[in-house]
Design a protein around this motif. Structure first.
Motif, PDB file in Angstrom:
ATOM      1  N   SER A 143      -5.895   7.618   1.050  1.00 43.55           N
ATOM      2  CA  SER A 143      -6.213   6.479   0.187  1.00 43.55           C
ATOM      3  C   SER A 143      -5.072   5.464   0.180  1.00 43.55           C
ATOM      4  O   SER A 143      -3.906   5.832   0.314  1.00 43.55           O
ATOM      5  CB  SER A 143      -6.445   6.979  -1.238  1.00 43.55           C
ATOM      6  N   ILE A 144      -5.410   4.193   0.015  1.00 47.00           N
ATOM      7  CA  ILE A 144      -4.376   3.189  -0.224  1.00 47.00           C
ATOM      8  C   ILE A 144      -4.331   2.850  -1.722  1.00 47.00           C
ATOM      9  O   ILE A 144      -3.705   1.880  -2.131  1.00 47.00           O
ATOM     10  CB  ILE A 144      -4.534   1.928   0.660  1.00 47.00           C
ATOM     11  N   TYR A 145      -4.973   3.702  -2.524  1.00 42.57           N
ATOM     12  CA  TYR A 145      -4.862   3.651  -3.981  1.00 42.57           C
ATOM     13  C   TYR A 145      -5.033   2.263  -4.565  1.00 42.57           C
ATOM     14  O   TYR A 145      -4.134   1.743  -5.221  1.00 42.57           O
ATOM     15  CB  TYR A 145      -3.554   4.297  -4.459  1.00 42.57           C
ATOM     16  N   HIS A 146      -6.210   1.700  -4.331  1.00 44.06           N
ATOM     17  CA  HIS A 146      -6.563   0.530  -5.142  1.00 44.06           C
ATOM     18  C   HIS A 146      -6.479   0.939  -6.613  1.00 44.06           C
ATOM     19  O   HIS A 146      -5.973   0.186  -7.451  1.00 44.06           O
ATOM     20  CB  HIS A 146      -7.963   0.045  -4.777  1.00 44.06           C
ATOM     21  N   ASN A 197       0.837  -1.207   0.000  1.00 42.16           N
ATOM     22  CA  ASN A 197       0.000   0.000   0.000  1.00 42.16           C
ATOM     23  C   ASN A 197       0.871   1.256   0.000  1.00 42.16           C
ATOM     24  O   ASN A 197       0.539   2.248  -0.652  1.00 42.16           O
ATOM     25  CB  ASN A 197      -0.950  -0.003   1.197  1.00 42.16           C
ATOM     26  N   ALA A 198       1.991   1.199   0.742  1.00 50.29           N
ATOM     27  CA  ALA A 198       2.904   2.349   0.769  1.00 50.29           C
ATOM     28  C   ALA A 198       3.524   2.563  -0.617  1.00 50.29           C
ATOM     29  O   ALA A 198       3.698   3.703  -1.070  1.00 50.29           O
ATOM     30  CB  ALA A 198       3.991   2.136   1.822  1.00 50.29           C
ATOM     31  N   GLN A 199       3.852   1.466  -1.296  1.00 50.15           N
ATOM     32  CA  GLN A 199       4.414   1.590  -2.652  1.00 50.15           C
ATOM     33  C   GLN A 199       3.379   2.199  -3.613  1.00 50.15           C
ATOM     34  O   GLN A 199       3.715   3.002  -4.484  1.00 50.15           O
ATOM     35  CB  GLN A 199       4.874   0.227  -3.161  1.00 50.15           C
ATOM     36  N   ARG A 200       2.117   1.806  -3.446  1.00 54.72           N
ATOM     37  CA  ARG A 200       1.056   2.403  -4.280  1.00 54.72           C
ATOM     38  C   ARG A 200       0.964   3.905  -4.016  1.00 54.72           C
ATOM     39  O   ARG A 200       0.789   4.701  -4.946  1.00 54.72           O
ATOM     40  CB  ARG A 200      -0.294   1.751  -3.958  1.00 54.72           C
ATOM     41  N   ARG A 201       1.066   4.287  -2.734  1.00 54.02           N
ATOM     42  CA  ARG A 201       0.988   5.715  -2.395  1.00 54.02           C
ATOM     43  C   ARG A 201       2.170   6.476  -2.989  1.00 54.02           C
ATOM     44  O   ARG A 201       2.030   7.608  -3.445  1.00 54.02           O
ATOM     45  CB  ARG A 201       0.960   5.909  -0.881  1.00 54.02           C
ATOM     46  N   GLN A 202       3.328   5.822  -2.980  1.00 60.96           N
ATOM     47  CA  GLN A 202       4.498   6.470  -3.563  1.00 60.96           C
ATOM     48  C   GLN A 202       4.288   6.703  -5.072  1.00 60.96           C
ATOM     49  O   GLN A 202       4.565   7.779  -5.592  1.00 60.96           O
ATOM     50  CB  GLN A 202       5.739   5.603  -3.329  1.00 60.96           C
TER      51      GLN A 202
END
Ligand SMILES: *Cc1c(COP(=O)(O)O)cnc(C)c1O
Length: 384
Positions: free
Chosen positions: A291-294, A260-265
């Motif tokens: 958001s955790i950017y699904h 999830n952190a990688q998605r946010r990055q």
């Protein structure tokens, strides 16, 4: 719209890349599968039990029950809360059809309420307009990975004695005012469809709740109303999370926060490169519900042309969702008309999901943005 192709065949940038995720954990997954095969614990068993405990703890909630899929997780909750014919349940028209299907499956009537234009989530401010003396529950969706306005929704719901059920199928691990989704209302439904932030290697789902009675009902109902091998307290159904999926999900759960952190990055890379582009409206992030950017969803005018132009450059964008549910043939019988939910309709025309997955590289995001800027150059600017 004419696009100057780069000449060579560019590498495809997929919308999601499940093979990349698997590659990073392949050995652990294979060991987990072997454990299940070695013990023949295909239904129930230690992995199933352990996953339920670990997932409940992860969601900061007392109970998690593994079920067959996300759609049935929602349906089982609504059934367990006693909803049926004659009842009305309010939800958003901008979601995957499963949210509304679950309401119909338990015999209740689907009632739509428009979204907040900034976050695409159910608008708490409009809820009371749709409440009648038959309304029993509200199902907000944490769309694209961003929690809905839960305090606003809960305040209206509590005033009218309504249950609130989170559709958390797109938001594993997201937090609202510091608390995990799954712990925010009466119950939450999760999907482990492979493309979700926590995805199985097949279908799967979970019901998460602090309501012991509801958890017990779902546990029995999804397993034929069973209380002993051949003793059935009531008629239920078969909707179980199998042992292989549970073992795989246990491995993947350990990586979820990092993913999830990688998605946010990656979302940050997109924001950085697209912030000065007037034809692109970036997703609005509320500070109390990150958001955790699904999905990373922008809005553009001429969306379908832009989608096509990206495809010609080997960039696989997506649309979630092109037709709001109230205008779907499946809901024709509700007699709802174009114009009734203007924000959901406006979003359905303009939303565009850009490639996003934990392993996407900055170089890939860079290329998506370069191409996107080129293809939107001709498009009109979009209101902030
Ligand atoms: C995926 C999804 C579901 C349904 O989950 P399945 O496991 O595919 O049945 C429900 N609601 C939303 C918002 C979803 O994205």
């Amino acid at each position: 719209m004419k696009v100057t192709l780069s000449g060579k065949h560019p590498q495809v940038i997929p919308l999601v890349d499940l093979r990349a995720s698997h590659a990073s954990i392949a050995a652990d997954i294979e060991a987990a599968i072997k454990r299940v095969i070695d013990t023949s614990a295909f239904i129930g068993g230690a992995e199933h039990q352990a996953f339920q405990e670990e997932f409940a703890r992860y969601c900061q909630s007392p109970y998690a029950v593994g079920v067959g899929n996300g759609t049935e997780a929602l349906w089982l909750i609504l059934r367990g809360l006693g909803l049926g014919p004659g009842d009305e349940v309010i939800t958003t028209p901008l979601t995957f059809i499963a949210t509304a299907e679950a309401i119909s499956l338990c015999g209740a009537r689907v009632v739509f309420c428009d979204i907040e234009p900034q976050t695409f989530a159910l608008d708490a401010g409009q809820l009371s307009v749709h409440i009648t003396d038959r309304t029993r529950a509200v199902v907000p969706v944490h769309l694209y990975g961003q929690p809905a306005d839960m305090d606003g929704i809960l305040a209206v719901a509590r005033k009218h004695g309504l249950k609130v059920v989170e559709d958390a199928a797109q938001a594993h691990g997201a937090r609202y005012r510091g608390k995990r989704v799954g712990s925010l209302a009466d119950a939450a439904a999760f999907s482990f469809y492979p493309g979700k932030n926590l995805g199985a290697y097949g279908d799967g789902g979970a019901v998460v709740t602090a309501d012991e009675e509801l958890a017990t009902f779902v546990r029995k109902f999804c397993d034929h109303g069973r209380v002993a091998k051949y003793e059935h307290e009531f008629e239920g159904t078969n909707s179980r999370l199998d042992g292989l999926q549970a073992a795989i999900l246990r491995v993947k759960l350990r990586h979820l926060d990092r993913w999830n952190a990688q998605r946010r990055q990656a979302a940050g890379w997109y924001r950085d490169r697209l912030k000065d582009c007037p034809a692109v409206r970036l997703p609005k992030e509320m500070t109390d519900r990150p958001s955790i950017y699904h999905l990373f969803v922008i809005m553009v005018e001429n969306r379908d042309q832009i989608l096509q132009a990206l495809k010609q450059e080997a960039i696989q964008a997506g649309v979630h969702y092109p037709i709001p549910l109230h205008l779907q043939p499946a809901y024709r019988h509700l007699g709802l008309k174009q114009g009734m939910f203007p924000y959901a309709e406006g979003a359905a025309q303009r939303v565009l999901s850009l490639p996003l997955y934990p392993e996407i590289t900055e170089g890939q995001v860079d290329r998506v943005c370069k191409v996107l800027k080129k293809v939107v150059a001709a498009a009109p600017s979009i209101a902030a």
